[in-house]
Design a protein around this motif. Sequence first.
Motif, PDB file in Angstrom:
ATOM      1  N   GLU A 169      93.269  53.815  22.383  1.00  0.00           N
ATOM      2  CA  GLU A 169      93.481  52.882  23.423  1.00  0.00           C
ATOM      3  C   GLU A 169      92.714  53.523  24.708  1.00  0.00           C
ATOM      4  O   GLU A 169      92.286  52.920  25.516  1.00  0.00           O
ATOM      5  N   THR A 170      92.889  54.980  25.069  1.00  0.00           N
ATOM      6  CA  THR A 170      92.134  55.559  25.933  1.00  0.00           C
ATOM      7  C   THR A 170      90.689  55.607  25.772  1.00  0.00           C
ATOM      8  O   THR A 170      89.737  55.154  26.881  1.00  0.00           O
ATOM      9  N   TRP A 171      90.063  55.573  24.758  1.00  0.00           N
ATOM     10  CA  TRP A 171      88.712  55.562  24.814  1.00  0.00           C
ATOM     11  C   TRP A 171      88.188  54.068  24.778  1.00  0.00           C
ATOM     12  O   TRP A 171      87.000  53.468  25.363  1.00  0.00           O
ATOM     13  N   GLU A 172      88.953  52.965  24.207  1.00  0.00           N
ATOM     14  CA  GLU A 172      88.534  51.647  24.399  1.00  0.00           C
ATOM     15  C   GLU A 172      88.626  51.316  25.966  1.00  0.00           C
ATOM     16  O   GLU A 172      87.743  50.664  26.368  1.00  0.00           O
ATOM     17  N   HIS A 173      89.718  51.774  26.824  1.00  0.00           N
ATOM     18  CA  HIS A 173      89.815  51.829  28.099  1.00  0.00           C
ATOM     19  C   HIS A 173      88.411  51.975  28.798  1.00  0.00           C
ATOM     20  O   HIS A 173      87.851  51.618  29.678  1.00  0.00           O
TER      21      HIS A 173
ATOM     22  N   ASN B 107      85.339  49.974  28.067  1.00  0.00           N
ATOM     23  CA  ASN B 107      85.545  48.803  28.945  1.00  0.00           C
ATOM     24  C   ASN B 107      85.180  49.042  30.419  1.00  0.00           C
ATOM     25  O   ASN B 107      84.656  48.232  30.910  1.00  0.00           O
ATOM     26  N   LEU B 108      85.616  50.262  31.029  1.00  0.00           N
ATOM     27  CA  LEU B 108      84.981  50.669  32.250  1.00  0.00           C
ATOM     28  C   LEU B 108      83.790  50.584  32.368  1.00  0.00           C
ATOM     29  O   LEU B 108      83.165  50.477  33.386  1.00  0.00           O
TER      30      LEU B 108
END
Length: 62
Positions: free
Chosen positions: A51-55, A58-59
């Motif tokens: 989830e950290t890398w997806e965030h 996305n940023l």
Amino acid sequence: MAEQSKKLVHRRFPLIVRILLFVYIAVIVFFVGLMIGFGILDNPIEVFRLETWEHIINLTKE
């Protein structure tokens, strides 16, 4: 013609062992660097969460 003596160089660690050791250490240093860099902002263990890398992705896309 003088004969050239061929010396067999005995290496302590074979080339493949040195390459694998270098790759192993490089991977460890990479992950430790990620943890230190991310640890400044938040919990260092969270760098391994998907989830950290997806965030982060996305940023950067926006």
